[in-house]
Design a protein around this motif. Structure first.
Motif, short mmCIF file in Angstrom:
data_model
loop_
_atom_site.label_atom_id
_atom_site.label_comp_id
_atom_site.label_asym_id
_atom_site.label_seq_id
_atom_site.Cartn_x
_atom_site.Cartn_y
_atom_site.Cartn_z
N HIS A 171 0.82 -1.21 0.00
CA HIS A 171 0.00 0.00 0.00
C HIS A 171 0.85 1.27 0.00
O HIS A 171 0.89 2.01 0.98
CB HIS A 171 -0.96 0.01 1.19
N PRO A 172 1.56 1.53 -1.10
CA PRO A 172 2.45 2.70 -1.14
C PRO A 172 1.74 4.02 -0.86
O PRO A 172 2.38 4.97 -0.40
CB PRO A 172 3.03 2.67 -2.56
N GLU A 173 0.43 4.08 -1.09
CA GLU A 173 -0.31 5.32 -0.80
C GLU A 173 -0.36 5.61 0.69
O GLU A 173 -0.61 6.75 1.10
CB GLU A 173 -1.73 5.24 -1.39
N GLU A 225 0.67 5.87 7.37
CA GLU A 225 -0.62 6.43 7.76
C GLU A 225 -1.68 5.34 7.76
O GLU A 225 -2.03 4.81 6.70
CB GLU A 225 -1.02 7.53 6.79
N LEU A 226 -2.15 4.97 8.94
CA LEU A 226 -3.22 3.98 9.11
C LEU A 226 -4.02 4.33 10.35
O LEU A 226 -3.45 4.77 11.35
CB LEU A 226 -2.65 2.56 9.27
N GLU A 227 -5.31 4.13 10.31
CA GLU A 227 -6.14 4.45 11.47
C GLU A 227 -6.15 3.34 12.52
O GLU A 227 -6.18 3.60 13.70
CB GLU A 227 -7.57 4.73 11.01
N ASP A 228 -6.11 2.11 12.07
CA ASP A 228 -6.24 0.97 12.99
C ASP A 228 -4.88 0.32 13.22
O ASP A 228 -4.24 -0.13 12.27
CB ASP A 228 -7.22 -0.03 12.37
N PRO A 229 -4.43 0.23 14.47
CA PRO A 229 -3.13 -0.38 14.73
C PRO A 229 -3.07 -1.85 14.29
O PRO A 229 -1.99 -2.36 14.00
CB PRO A 229 -2.93 -0.24 16.24
#
Length: 98
Positions: free
Chosen positions: A32-34, A53-57
């Motif tokens: 997920h390069p984005e 950048e991710l919301e869920d650990p």
């Protein structure tokens, strides 16, 4: 949420092994390069860090797990500071009596 993910290759891990794994995960669509806001290697090799950048650990764990046999990770949540606003806040704190 932004995650700082420092990595260090385990002793004996080779550049070839890391290259194969990164390409494999990329070809699977798993990197997920984005979501990768920065990818940095440290001088000398075998270590560096990612800003992801991710919301869920749990998503972050799933992202890092395919590499955990090759390298260790030190993961921390990070947030940006506005420089001028932070200086103002620190000025206020520094004026307070101890």
């Amino acid at each position: 949420m932004l995650w700082y993910c420092a990595f260090t290759w385990y002793p004996g891990t080779t550049r070839h092994e890391v290259a194969q794994r990164v390409v494999q995960q990329h070809d699977l669509g798993a990197n997920h390069p984005e979501r990768i806001h920065g990818w940095y290697n440290l001088a000398g090799g075998g270590a560096g860090f990612l800003l992801v950048e991710l919301e869920d650990p749990r998503e972050l764990t799933a992202f890092l797990q395919p590499y955990m046999d090759l390298m260790s990770f030190d993961v921390r949540a990070a947030y940006a500071l506005n420089y001028e606003q932070t200086i103002q806040e620190l000025r206020e704190i520094s004026k307070q009596a101890q």
